[in-house]
Structures are given as structure tokens and as C-alpha cells.
Scaffold this active site. Structure first.
Site, mmCIF file in Angstrom:
data_model
loop_
_atom_site.group_PDB
_atom_site.id
_atom_site.type_symbol
_atom_site.label_atom_id
_atom_site.label_comp_id
_atom_site.label_asym_id
_atom_site.label_seq_id
_atom_site.Cartn_x
_atom_site.Cartn_y
_atom_site.Cartn_z
ATOM 1 N N GLN A 235 0.675 -0.857 0.125
ATOM 2 C CA GLN A 235 0.189 -0.549 -0.074
ATOM 3 C C GLN A 235 0.889 1.240 0.084
ATOM 4 O O GLN A 235 1.961 1.659 0.817
ATOM 5 C CB GLN A 235 -0.960 -0.501 1.548
ATOM 6 C CG GLN A 235 -2.206 -0.912 0.441
ATOM 7 C CD GLN A 235 -3.067 -0.495 0.482
ATOM 8 O OE1 GLN A 235 -3.616 0.386 -0.048
ATOM 9 N NE2 GLN A 235 -3.903 -1.589 -0.061
ATOM 10 N N TYR A 267 -5.287 -13.881 -2.034
ATOM 11 C CA TYR A 267 -4.351 -12.726 -2.508
ATOM 12 C C TYR A 267 -3.842 -11.536 -1.398
ATOM 13 O O TYR A 267 -3.726 -10.744 -1.540
ATOM 14 C CB TYR A 267 -5.728 -11.472 -3.477
ATOM 15 C CG TYR A 267 -6.292 -12.469 -4.405
ATOM 16 C CD1 TYR A 267 -6.183 -12.112 -5.871
ATOM 17 C CD2 TYR A 267 -7.564 -12.192 -4.341
ATOM 18 C CE1 TYR A 267 -7.057 -12.826 -6.225
ATOM 19 C CE2 TYR A 267 -8.713 -12.713 -4.955
ATOM 20 C CZ TYR A 267 -8.123 -13.074 -6.169
ATOM 21 O OH TYR A 267 -9.589 -13.388 -7.044
ATOM 22 N N GLU A 291 -0.989 -16.360 -2.566
ATOM 23 C CA GLU A 291 -0.734 -15.495 -3.680
ATOM 24 C C GLU A 291 0.180 -16.021 -5.174
ATOM 25 O O GLU A 291 0.791 -16.924 -4.836
ATOM 26 C CB GLU A 291 0.492 -15.107 -2.787
ATOM 27 C CG GLU A 291 0.759 -13.699 -3.696
ATOM 28 C CD GLU A 291 0.545 -12.788 -4.765
ATOM 29 O OE1 GLU A 291 0.326 -12.369 -5.567
ATOM 30 O OE2 GLU A 291 -0.135 -12.245 -3.452
ATOM 31 N N ASP A 336 -8.345 -10.339 -0.872
ATOM 32 C CA ASP A 336 -7.597 -8.582 -1.102
ATOM 33 C C ASP A 336 -7.047 -8.626 -2.417
ATOM 34 O O ASP A 336 -5.872 -8.549 -2.635
ATOM 35 C CB ASP A 336 -6.403 -8.503 -0.218
ATOM 36 C CG ASP A 336 -5.995 -7.365 -0.539
ATOM 37 O OD1 ASP A 336 -6.433 -6.227 -0.979
ATOM 38 O OD2 ASP A 336 -4.376 -6.354 0.355
ATOM 39 N N CYS A 363 -10.207 -2.072 -4.385
ATOM 40 C CA CYS A 363 -9.756 -0.473 -4.390
ATOM 41 C C CYS A 363 -9.980 -0.456 -5.294
ATOM 42 O O CYS A 363 -10.078 0.438 -6.165
ATOM 43 C CB CYS A 363 -8.081 -1.300 -4.726
ATOM 44 S SG CYS A 363 -7.249 -2.351 -5.934
#
Length: 406
Positions: A235, A267, A291, A336, A363
């Protein structure tokens, strides 16, 4: 001029409302016009930039004829409406708007996405009361990025692209970046291609030209340190990791959280949100982080070493879910995903696990709303939704949604 249809033509527009993507909506002779560098309530002179879509045009503001009271001088002179749109830095499309109005516009975009794409009615929206909230940082939203990608053109000029182009706008300041990134500008390597500026919280800022490698960096959140690749996902807002860790913790219903269940962090990157689960459940928390980026997955293994029940899997999430056999009763699943969201196959794969609860970190509001609608088809609905202005002076923001059955 009536019915202009040629890029470069000038039109006067009354700006009506905000749209997803950082542009506003106007109408001209019955046709929708998406126009940048303005906000609802203004009258602007705009230059048409794209007239190929038939039903709508795109345009860029050239000058403001009647300004909104929420307009302010742009926080970045390189992106100001005073510059020609072709030489106007991209990446700060809300920088001319007062911060409170920025968040109000983002809230409008979020509500609209949940209503139109998420198919939520007014009662559901009122119960969730989605509001994009400020996060710790400077009031004007500057110095809010620890990572910035610039580009160097063939003449050695460094800067961002102009919006929706590959034209490099040379800059001598970076007000959206933390000061350490701006300090790097004079020494940015001038080899053509992208250059990543990185300011890790535990280390010295540096510039990373395209095609080069760098040792892993360390990011510190409270008393915990995370290792990741210099150009790996993290981030960008200095407060974001702590804000999202707290938000995920608040979204998890303690009455549904079982540290010994087959909890999942999908994720998962380098394990930031898996660590949030571990902090809630203690050192024996069982959590698998999945991931696709194998280097990030290897770092997650190191970052999660404090939890004896932590496991890392280097795989695409849809592939991992396709391999899962049986259910995970009592599990908490954290999602995520990237900006594109998770999609129907992953939603249905998560639902098939029959977990106790799902926390979705998003997002992109439209992708989130689409996926929430798919969850709703299977009886899963958001019981809580928090939104954060982690990308001030842009149209982006982050949302954390808590879902449960019923």
C-alpha cells in the site's frame, strides 16, 4: 459551433455529476460528455479529445468559466488546469478539489456503484451508510505516497504521463510523494523507460530504473516488520497498512472467528492481512495465505513465521480454490484482490467452502459492487462496509466489506 465531432473542437459545458474513473459528466446537444479536471456545478470551456464512441465524447477542461466554491488551486502545478491538457501531469485528477468535497464525490461514486452494479436498494444502502473517510496525514492530501512510478522519455525527461497518453510531462516536484521521493528527482537515472521511486518505512529511499534489480526492502507496521520486493505490491499511503489492518480486524465478527479453523488470506501478497488474522487469534492461528506472485509468497512465509499454524501457497486463487476439496466450516476468508476484483468463479469457490464469514478489501468500487451482487445471489450480504481515502487527490479509495450469510 453545433454538434462538434472533431477532436480539438471547443465546447462550453455545464458539469452535472461525478463518474467513476475521475471524470465528471456533462451533456452537449443530447450527447454525454465525460470531462476531466472539473467537478459538478462548474461551467467550463473544454476541448474534445475523443469522439469515436458514438454515444459519448471525452473532453478536457481548458478553462473554468464558472468555478465551484470547492475548487482550489491545484496542489501540483504540473497538473493545473492552467496548463494545456496535452502537457498536464496525470495521476492527481482530484487535486483541484477541496479535500472534504473529494471524499463526498468518492462517497457518491461508491453509493452509485453499490446501487447500480451491486443492485442494492435504498434500505440496504442506508443501513450500510457508506462514507469515504479521511485517514491520518496532511489535511491537503499531499505527501501521501511512498511509491511513485515515473517515466523517462528518449530525450531524458523524467515525469508522469499526461492523462490517457504516453507523453512524459517533465516535473521538478512531487507533492503527492513523501518528501524523500521528491528529493530523489535530481538524481533519477535518465535511461528511457519506467523508474520506480520507493521510500520504505524501514530504510532509505531509492530510485529503481527499469530492468534493474534491488534487494528486498522492509516495511515496519507497529512492532512488526514485513519483507517484500522493492517493486512488489505494498500500500502506497504511509498510513494504509495500519489503517487496513485495523479495518480488517474491526470487520471480523469475533463471535464467528475461530483461530483453529481453516482460515484463508486470498491474494495475500506478503502476508499483511494474514498477520492481522494472526494478531486476533494468537500464535497458534491457522491461516493459509494464497498469492500468485511466487516471490511475494516466499516473503510471506518469512513474514508469518511467528504463527505456527501459518501456511503459504504460491498459486492463483482460482486454481487454488479449484483444487480445494470439501468445506472449511468456521473459517474466516479474507479477500484482497487487484483492481479487477475476484470475479464469479472465485466468489462461487469461496461460497462452496461454507466459511463463517468473508472480509473483502477492494480498491475499485465497481468491481466490488459486481462481486457483492454475485455473493448476494448465494445468500451472502455485507453487514458492514468501511471506506478510506487512502489515495487523496485522485479518484481512488479503499473499501473493506464484511459479509455473512443471511
Amino acid at each position: 459551433m453545433t454538434d462538434p465531432e472533431t477532436p480539438g473542437d471547443l465546447v462550453e459545458l455545464d458539469v452535472l455529476r461525478i463518474a467513476h474513473g475521475g471524470v465528471a459528466v456533462a451533456e452537449h446537444e443530447g450527447r454525454v460528455v465525460f470531462v476531466g479536471d472539473t467537478l459538478p456545478g462548474e461551467r467550463v470551456l473544454a476541448r474534445l479529445s475523443d469522439t469515436t464512441h458514438g454515444r459519448f465524447f471525452r473532453a478536457e477542461t481548458v478553462s473554468v468559466l464558472e468555478a465551484s466554491p470547492d475548487r482550489r488551486p491545484h496542489i501540483w502545478s504540473a497538473a493545473s488546469v492552467d496548463r494545456d491538457p496535452a502537457d498536464r501531469a496525470g495521476g492527481a485528477e482530484f487535486g483541484h478539489i477541496a479535500p472534504e468535497r473529494q471524499r463526498a464525490l468518492k462517497t457518491t461514486v461508491l453509493r452509485d456503484a453499490l446501487e447500480r452494479t451491486g443492485r442494492m436498494d435504498e434500505a440496504q444502502l442506508d443501513a450500510l451508510d457508506p462514507q469515504v473517510r479521511a485517514v491520518p496525514g496532511l489535511p491537503d492530501g499531499t505527501r501521501s505516497r511512498t511509491r511513485i512510478r515515473l517515466h523517462v522519455d528518449d530525450d531524458g525527461r523524467a515525469g508522469p504521463y499526461a492523462a490517457r497518453t504516453r507523453h512524459v510531462v517533465a516535473v521538478d516536484d512531487l507533492p503527492l510523494g513523501v518528501s524523500e521521493l521528491e528529493d530523489l528527482l535530481p538524481s533519477v537515472p535518465r535511461r528511457p523507460g519506467p523508474v520506480d521511486l520507493v521510500a520504505p518505512s524501514a530504510g532509505t529511499a531509492f530510485a529503481l530504473p527499469n530492468g534493474t534489480t534491488h534487494s528486498p526492502v522492509r516495511e515496519r507496521i507497529g512492532d512488526r516488520t514485513f519483507v517484500l520486493e522493492a517493486t512488489g505490491f505494498w500500500q502506497v499511503h504511509p498510513a494504509a497498512p495500519a489503517v487496513l489492518t485495523a479495518a480488517v480486524g474491526a470487520a471480523i465478527d469475533p463471535g464467528l472467528f475461530d483461530p483453529r479453523a481453516g482460515n484463508l488470506d486470498l491474494y495475500g501478497g506478503v502476508g499483511l492481512l494474514a498477520a492481522a488474522l494472526g494478531d486476533l487469534g494468537g500464535p497458534t492461528t491457522v491461516v493459509t495465505t494464497v498469492e500468485a506472485d511466487r516471490r511475494a509468497s516466499r516473503h510471506a512465509r518469512e513474514n508469518l513465521a511467528d504463527w505456527r499454524g501459518a501456511r503459504t501457497v504460491g498459486a492463483r486463487v482460482d486454481v487454488f480454490l479449484g483444487r480445494e476439496k470439501g468445506q472449511r466450516p468456521g473459517a474466516t476468508v479474507v479477500l484482497d484482490p487487484p483492481r479487477s476484483g475476484v470475479g464469479r468463479a472465485v466468489v462461487e469457490g469461496v461460497v462452496a467452502l461454507a466459511p463463517a464469514q468473508v472480509v473483502y478489501v477492494a480498491c475499485d468500487p465497481v468491481a466490488l459492487a459486481r462481486d457483492l451482487a454475485t455473493f448476494a445471489e448465494h445468500g451472502w450480504r455485507p453487514r458492514r462496509l468501511d471506506a478510506f481515502d487512502l489515495f487523496p487527490n485522485t479518484h481512488h479509495f479503499e473499501v473493506v466489506a464484511a459479509l455473512a450469510q443471511g
